[in-house]
Each structure stands twice: as C-alpha cells, then as structure tokens.
Design an enzyme around this catalytic site. Structure first.
Site, PDB file in Angstrom:
ATOM      1  N   GLY A  48      49.728  32.294  38.795  1.00  9.24           N
ATOM      2  CA  GLY A  48      48.713  31.835  37.853  1.00  9.24           C
ATOM      3  C   GLY A  48      48.429  30.351  37.802  1.00  9.24           C
ATOM      4  N   GLU A  76      52.819  25.620  34.297  1.00  9.99           N
ATOM      5  CA  GLU A  76      52.558  27.035  34.017  1.00  9.99           C
ATOM      6  C   GLU A  76      51.083  27.250  33.723  1.00  9.99           C
ATOM      7  OE1 GLU A  76      53.117  30.003  34.062  1.00  9.99           O
ATOM      8  OE2 GLU A  76      54.933  30.681  33.073  1.00  9.99           O
ATOM      9  N   ASP A  77      50.626  28.484  33.899  1.00  9.33           N
ATOM     10  CA  ASP A  77      49.242  28.787  33.527  1.00  9.33           C
ATOM     11  C   ASP A  77      49.113  28.981  32.021  1.00  9.33           C
ATOM     12  OD1 ASP A  77      50.685  31.176  33.605  1.00  9.33           O
ATOM     13  OD2 ASP A  77      49.121  32.329  34.605  1.00  9.33           O
ATOM     14  N   ASP A 111      52.598  32.448  26.495  1.00 10.78           N
ATOM     15  CA  ASP A 111      52.147  33.485  25.575  1.00 10.78           C
ATOM     16  C   ASP A 111      53.263  33.691  24.543  1.00 10.78           C
ATOM     17  OD1 ASP A 111      51.588  36.111  24.497  1.00 10.78           O
ATOM     18  OD2 ASP A 111      50.136  36.383  26.086  1.00 10.78           O
ATOM     19  N   PHE A 119      43.271  37.994  25.363  1.00  9.69           N
ATOM     20  CA  PHE A 119      43.467  37.931  26.808  1.00  9.69           C
ATOM     21  C   PHE A 119      42.358  37.111  27.465  1.00  9.69           C
ATOM     22  CE2 PHE A 119      43.878  39.384  31.163  1.00  9.69           C
ATOM     23  CZ  PHE A 119      45.253  39.353  31.302  1.00  9.69           C
ATOM     24  N   ARG A 136      40.854  35.342  39.201  1.00 11.13           N
ATOM     25  CA  ARG A 136      41.496  34.020  39.364  1.00 11.13           C
ATOM     26  C   ARG A 136      40.537  32.975  39.904  1.00 11.13           C
ATOM     27  NH1 ARG A 136      47.055  34.955  38.803  1.00 11.13           N
ATOM     28  NH2 ARG A 136      47.844  36.870  39.735  1.00 11.13           N
TER      29      ARG A 136
HETATM   30  P1  XMP Z   1      55.133  34.890  28.225  1.00  7.15           P
HETATM   31  O1  XMP Z   1      54.899  35.909  27.142  1.00  7.15           O
HETATM   32  O2  XMP Z   1      56.395  35.159  28.976  1.00  7.15           O
HETATM   33  O3  XMP Z   1      53.937  35.194  29.193  1.00  7.15           O
HETATM   34  O4  XMP Z   1      55.002  33.488  27.717  1.00  7.15           O
HETATM   35  C1  XMP Z   1      53.602  34.398  30.219  1.00  7.15           C
HETATM   36  C2  XMP Z   1      52.916  35.188  31.317  1.00  7.15           C
HETATM   37  O5  XMP Z   1      52.118  36.281  30.806  1.00  7.15           O
HETATM   38  C3  XMP Z   1      50.871  36.339  31.467  1.00  7.15           C
HETATM   39  N1  XMP Z   1      49.785  36.219  30.470  1.00  7.15           N
HETATM   40  C4  XMP Z   1      48.463  36.214  30.715  1.00  7.15           C
HETATM   41  N2  XMP Z   1      47.766  36.290  31.869  1.00  7.15           N
HETATM   42  N3  XMP Z   1      45.733  36.156  30.666  1.00  7.15           N
HETATM   43  C5  XMP Z   1      46.403  36.273  31.833  1.00  7.15           C
HETATM   44  O6  XMP Z   1      45.747  36.346  32.867  1.00  7.15           O
HETATM   45  C6  XMP Z   1      46.350  36.059  29.470  1.00  7.15           C
HETATM   46  O7  XMP Z   1      45.672  35.962  28.441  1.00  7.15           O
HETATM   47  C7  XMP Z   1      47.794  36.097  29.499  1.00  7.15           C
HETATM   48  N4  XMP Z   1      48.725  36.040  28.516  1.00  7.15           N
HETATM   49  C8  XMP Z   1      49.928  36.107  29.162  1.00  7.15           C
HETATM   50  C9  XMP Z   1      50.870  35.200  32.458  1.00  7.15           C
HETATM   51  O8  XMP Z   1      51.171  35.718  33.738  1.00  7.15           O
HETATM   52  C10 XMP Z   1      51.971  34.269  32.030  1.00  7.15           C
HETATM   53  O9  XMP Z   1      52.612  33.587  33.076  1.00  7.15           O
HETATM   54 MG    MG Z   2      48.994  37.499  35.471  1.00  4.08          MG
END
Ligand code: XMP
Ligand code: MG
Length: 176
Positions: free
Chosen positions: A47, A101-102, A105, A154, A167
């Site tokens: 990501g 990081e992307d 969450d 999302f 992407r």
């Molecule tokens: P956590 O919950 O571990 O999640 O902080 C991080 C990973 O969850 C994915 N993620 C998303 N990917 N749109 C996405 O395309 C979103 O809104 C989203 N929310 C969580 C992502 O891979 C991230 O590294």
């Molecule tokens: Mg993903």
C-alpha cells in the site's frame, strides 16, 4: 466522478493536488527533523509504495530507502497474531528509521510489528503514514507524520486497494 471497483462505488475524496501539497509539507518537516542524520526510510508494501515514492522524492537530506512486506501468522494463544517482516536485510543498529505506511486503521499491524524494529537497536524510530482513522484506532500507535486524518470509512487510490484494484488512481476515493 465516481469510480466503480468490482461491486462497490467510490466517490472522489481527496484530490491529487491536495495530496501532493500535503506530502510535500511532510517532506519539508522530515528534512528539518533529519538534517545530518541520513535516515533509512522503510516502506511497507504494497500500500505505501506511491506515498513512499512521492515523500522520498521530496527529501533533500541524505536518505536511504528500502521496502518490506508484512506477513501475519497465528502465534500462541498468549501472543495472538504475530506480524513479521519479509525482506528486511538492512542492519538497523544505530540507524534513524522512518517507517512509511499507507494507513493506520486499528493500529494492529504497526503495533505488532514495531517491537521487531526496536529489537534491532535502531538509534530512533518514527512513523509516517499517508492516512489515519482516529475513530478506528484500538492499539497504541502514534504517527509522527500523518498526511490526512480521515473518517472511519474504506478508501482506495494513491496506492490503497479494494481487492487488489484501485491502487493506480492518482487521487483518493471513499466508499459511497
Ligand atoms: P490496521 O488495522 O492494522 O490496518 O492499522 C492497517 C492495514 O489495513 C488496511 N486498510 C485499508 N486498506 N483502504 C484500504 O485500501 C482502507 O480504508 C483501509 N483501512 C485499512 C491496509 O492494508 C493497512 O495497511
Ligand atoms: Mg490493502
């Protein structure tokens, strides 16, 4: 204009221009904070690859970059799911590490992976994330640099995917 990816419709949320402006602002802060430090930027695949590339291009300090993948596997019942890094070949000892990081969450991914970084005795560790969802946060993870805090919905684009797609969208889109 809305975009459809597989079965879902997303609407424009943050434009490519707004993204570019914000990412450049972060780069300026990072340049000031890391002057003379030669940071090692570690991008988390998949990501973060576009954010990491744009952010890295904004750096004027000497800096290195490397990418890793995170794999999650079931640990023991006491450790829960364990996240481990694939492809981390650099020696992190005494280095200034900037994790890219992307999105943060729940914070689960980073909170389970950061101990692995700290165990390698870096001089410092900071986190740059393109997005964070403060309402979704469940683990103690603090982003030192965050381009946008967004609502708990999302999103796709600028490196983020829905089931592998989206992407390549230059802007960020949010689920309708
Ligand atoms: P956590 O919950 O571990 O999640 O902080 C991080 C990973 O969850 C994915 N993620 C998303 N990917 N749109 C996405 O395309 C979103 O809104 C989203 N929310 C969580 C992502 O891979 C991230 O590294
Ligand atoms: Mg993903």
């Amino acid at each position: 204009m809305d975009v459809q990816i597989i079965d879902k419709v997303f609407r424009p949320f943050i434009s490519a221009e707004q993204i570019s402006e914000k990412v450049q602002e972060l780069a300026v802060r990072i340049n000031a904070d890391y002057a003379g430090k030669r940071p090692l930027v570690i991008g988390i695949l998949n990501g973060s690859f576009i954010f990491a590339a744009d952010l890295f291009r904004g750096l004027t300090v000497d800096a290195e970059i490397s990418f890793i993948k995170l794999a999650s596997y079931k640990g023991t019942s006491s450790t829960g799911n364990v996240v481990t890094a694939i492809g981390m070949e650099e020696n992190l000892k005494d280095r200034h590490i900037l994790i890219v990081e992307d999105i943060i969450d729940t914070g689960k991914t980073l909170s389970s992976f950061l101990p692995e970084i700290h165990a390698r005795q870096p001089a410092s560790v900071k986190i740059a994330t393109f997005l964070s969802k403060p309402e979704a946060l469940q683990h103690e993870v603090h982003a030192d640099y965050c381009a946008f805090e967004i609502e708990n919905k999302f999103v796709v684009g600028y490196g983020l995917d829905y089931d592998g797609l989206g992407r390549n969208l230059p802007a960020l889109y949010i689920l309708k």
